[in-house]
Structure formats: structure tokens, C-alpha cells
Design a protein around this motif. Structure first.
Motif, mmCIF file in Angstrom:
data_model
loop_
_atom_site.group_PDB
_atom_site.id
_atom_site.type_symbol
_atom_site.label_atom_id
_atom_site.label_comp_id
_atom_site.label_asym_id
_atom_site.label_seq_id
_atom_site.Cartn_x
_atom_site.Cartn_y
_atom_site.Cartn_z
ATOM 1 N N GLY A 176 144.905 9.530 -8.168
ATOM 2 C CA GLY A 176 143.945 9.084 -8.058
ATOM 3 C C GLY A 176 143.516 7.887 -8.612
ATOM 4 O O GLY A 176 144.554 7.194 -9.400
ATOM 5 N N ARG A 177 142.363 7.337 -8.932
ATOM 6 C CA ARG A 177 142.214 6.233 -9.465
ATOM 7 C C ARG A 177 141.216 6.304 -10.647
ATOM 8 O O ARG A 177 140.394 7.089 -10.654
ATOM 9 C CB ARG A 177 141.156 5.206 -8.614
ATOM 10 N N ARG A 178 141.504 5.777 -11.959
ATOM 11 C CA ARG A 178 141.154 6.123 -13.144
ATOM 12 C C ARG A 178 139.752 5.010 -13.172
ATOM 13 O O ARG A 178 140.127 3.756 -13.377
ATOM 14 C CB ARG A 178 141.860 5.848 -14.234
ATOM 15 N N ILE A 179 138.739 5.380 -13.339
ATOM 16 C CA ILE A 179 137.472 4.549 -13.319
ATOM 17 C C ILE A 179 136.517 4.706 -14.684
ATOM 18 O O ILE A 179 136.286 5.772 -14.691
ATOM 19 C CB ILE A 179 136.686 4.627 -11.769
ATOM 20 N N GLU A 180 136.724 3.693 -15.281
ATOM 21 C CA GLU A 180 135.885 3.892 -16.704
ATOM 22 C C GLU A 180 134.441 3.763 -16.326
ATOM 23 O O GLU A 180 133.839 3.125 -15.426
ATOM 24 C CB GLU A 180 136.250 2.864 -17.633
ATOM 25 N N GLN A 181 133.603 4.211 -17.426
ATOM 26 C CA GLN A 181 132.196 4.090 -17.282
ATOM 27 C C GLN A 181 131.746 2.755 -17.865
ATOM 28 O O GLN A 181 132.534 2.139 -18.634
ATOM 29 C CB GLN A 181 131.414 5.243 -18.330
ATOM 30 N N THR A 182 130.911 2.180 -17.204
ATOM 31 C CA THR A 182 130.310 0.661 -17.453
ATOM 32 C C THR A 182 129.700 0.711 -18.880
ATOM 33 O O THR A 182 129.342 -0.231 -19.670
ATOM 34 C CB THR A 182 129.639 0.237 -16.437
ATOM 35 N N GLY A 183 128.627 1.879 -19.091
ATOM 36 C CA GLY A 183 127.451 1.658 -20.102
ATOM 37 C C GLY A 183 126.401 0.846 -19.180
ATOM 38 O O GLY A 183 126.433 0.660 -18.065
#
Length: 301
Positions: free
Chosen positions: A280-287
Motif C-alpha cells: 500500500g501507500r504509506r501516508i504520514e500525518q500532516t499535523g
């Protein structure tokens, strides 16, 4: 809360039903709120600017050609908003228009979201709008005024990676519908503005933020366009003058309203295809996004 007043010589560009009226705008330190303040002041309205960033609010007030009042206030603080309402009445007179524009956002998978930050998005966008309406409703009932709730096409679509923002905007849409039904017989009008990818510091360059880039990629190419805050403010100002029930910015987004039953399913199918695959795609939190989100993080907790 720090009241200031400002004004410059000159006058409205032309006679408007808003001339000499008092307008309250939350989230007015930058972006759509600041642009709308300038647009409405240009039509002769006295402007009360409410928001977190006192220095930025003062800077906006200093550009307005009509009397103004800058009030540093957290829209999630009901007592502070009641104090602000009293200050507006004393300084500018009873408001005839209130624009609930204050909002913050974050992006990323719900699974990894910090739930305190997630709830803060709900509090500012939804609860803050309700507190704003409650604080100024007595004025709007007396002036037979107009309350404009700034919502979003996010209220219609349920985009992935934006769960808190979508939930909050869907909430303010329904809240505005309920408020309209309660107050119409008393002469108070309520409108909803559906904004779509407006170029504020929140999403001015969405492709630089991985989570927003993923959200944008799920949309059909024509729906990826980012409109200017100035263009949005011009549309909103006309909606205020006309006391519209609904306004869509850009105007083509009304088709999303018409197709709102089908849209979430289409988005889900596109997301399934985009996010599937090996690992899958690893997507980080933006804050919190943008300067407004940073200001809320610093002053709103």
C-alpha cells in the motif's frame, strides 16, 4: 481579547445594501476571511474581525476603508465569544451579518491520527461555528440579519485522509439547515457556502503535502483546480448581499451537490485502486495545516 479599531479615508466602491451595516467574520486573519473582509468593507460595511492571530487581524483591519474592530478570540470559547459580541455592539453596532469562517484542518489516515488533534478539528470547525451562531443570534434576530456558514465540498464527498475535516464540514452543513428552519419565521436568513480547493495557506500548494497530494489525485482533473481567495471572496460577498441560501465556489461545484449520493462510492473505488498494491501507500500525518493551524496549536489548547 484585544479590541482595536482602524480605518482609512475613502468609502465604498458603490451603494450596497451592506453600506453602514456591521458584519462579523471569524477566521479573518488571513485567507478567505481576510479577503472577504476587504471585499465587504469595499461595499461600505463596518467589519468586526475575529480570530486567533491578533497581529494579523490588526494588519487586515489597517487595510480596510471603513470602521473596523479586531478581536483576538478562540471560537471554541463560548464565554469569550459572548464578550466579543458585546464589544462589537459597543464598537460598531449590532451586526446584520455574521460569517462563520473559522476553521482548521489536518490530513492523514484515521488509523494513525492523534485523536486530540482530530477532535480539535471538530471543535474549531463545528462547535466553534455553533458558539459563533449562539453568541450573535440575538443580534441577527433583532436586525433580521443573515448568518453565512462556510462549509466545503468536503461535506458532500467524504474524502479519505480528511476524516475530521469532512465530518466537521458535514456537521456545519446540517447545523446550518437546522438553524435556518428554526429562525426563518423570525426574519433571520441562513446560508451555506460550499468552497472547493481555495488557495489559502491551508492548501495553497497541495502537491507539496503528501497527504493532500493523495486526496487531490482521487479527484477528476477538472476538480483539482485551486481557486484564488480573492475570487472566492467576491462570490461570497455577492451571496451576502443577496442573502442566498446556498453558494458554490467555484460555481460548477453545484454538480457535486446534485450527485452527492453517487460521489462517495466513486471516491471509494478510486481510493481502493490507488491505495492497494504491495505494501500500500504509506501516508504520514500532516499535523495542523497552514499558519492558521499553527496559530490554533499555539493558542487554542
Amino acid at each position: 481579547m484585544r479590541p482595536t479599531s482602524a480605518g482609512r479615508p475613502g468609502g465604498p466602491r458603490g451603494r450596497s445594501p451592506l453600506a453602514g451595516r456591521t458584519v462579523v467574520i471569524t477566521g479573518a486573519a488571513r485567507g478567505v476571511g481576510a479577503a472577504l473582509a476587504r471585499e465587504l468593507a469595499g461595499r461600505g460595511a463596518r467589519i468586526a474581525l475575529l480570530g486567533h492571530e491578533g497581529t494579523a487581524l490588526d494588519a487586515v483591519a489597517n487595510t480596510l476603508p471603513t470602521p473596523s474592530l479586531a478581536l483576538d478570540v478562540d471560537v471554541t470559547d463560548a464565554d469569550a465569544l459572548r464578550d466579543a459580541a458585546r464589544a462589537v455592539r459597543r464598537g460598531l453596532g449590532r451586526p446584520s451579518v455574521v460569517v462563520a469562517n473559522a476553521g482548521i484542518a489536518q490530513a492523514g489516515p484515521f488509523e494513525t491520527a492523534d485523536l486530540r488533534s482530530w477532535r480539535r478539528v471538530i471543535d474549531v470547525n463545528l462547535t466553534g461555528s455553533a458558539h459563533t451562531a449562539r453568541a450573535f443570534q440575538p443580534d441577527l434576530l433583532l436586525t433580521r440579519g443573515y448568518y453565512l456558514q462556510i462549509a466545503s465540498t468536503a461535506a458532500l464527498t467524504g474524502m479519505p485522509l480528511m476524516s475530521a475535516y469532512c465530518a466537521a464540514k458535514a456537521g456545519v452543513e446540517t447545523f446550518a439547515h437546522a438553524l435556518r428552519a428554526e429562525t426563518a419565521h423570525r426574519g433571520m436568513a441562513v446560508g451555506i457556502a460550499y468552497l472547493h480547493w481555495i488557495g489559502t495557506d491551508l492548501i495553497n500548494q497541495p502537491d507539496r503535502v503528501p497527504a493532500l497530494r493523495e486526496v487531490r489525485a482521487l479527484l477528476p482533473p477538472p476538480a483539482r483546480h485551486v481557486s484564488s481567495a480573492h475570487a472566492a471572496a467576491s462570490c461570497l460577498a455577492q451571496a451576502v448581499e443577496d442573502r442566498r441560501t446556498a453558494v458554490y465556489v467555484p460555481s460548477w461545484t453545484r454538480v457535486v451537490q446534485v450527485g452527492r449520493i453517487a460521489w462517495p462510492g466513486m471516491v471509494a473505488r478510486r481510493a481502493r485502486l490507488r491505495f492497494s498494491g504491495p505494501g500500500g501507500r504509506r501516508i504520514e500525518q500532516t499535523g495542523p495545516l497552514g499558519h492558521g493551524g499553527a496559530a490554533d496549536l499555539a493558542g487554542g489548547r
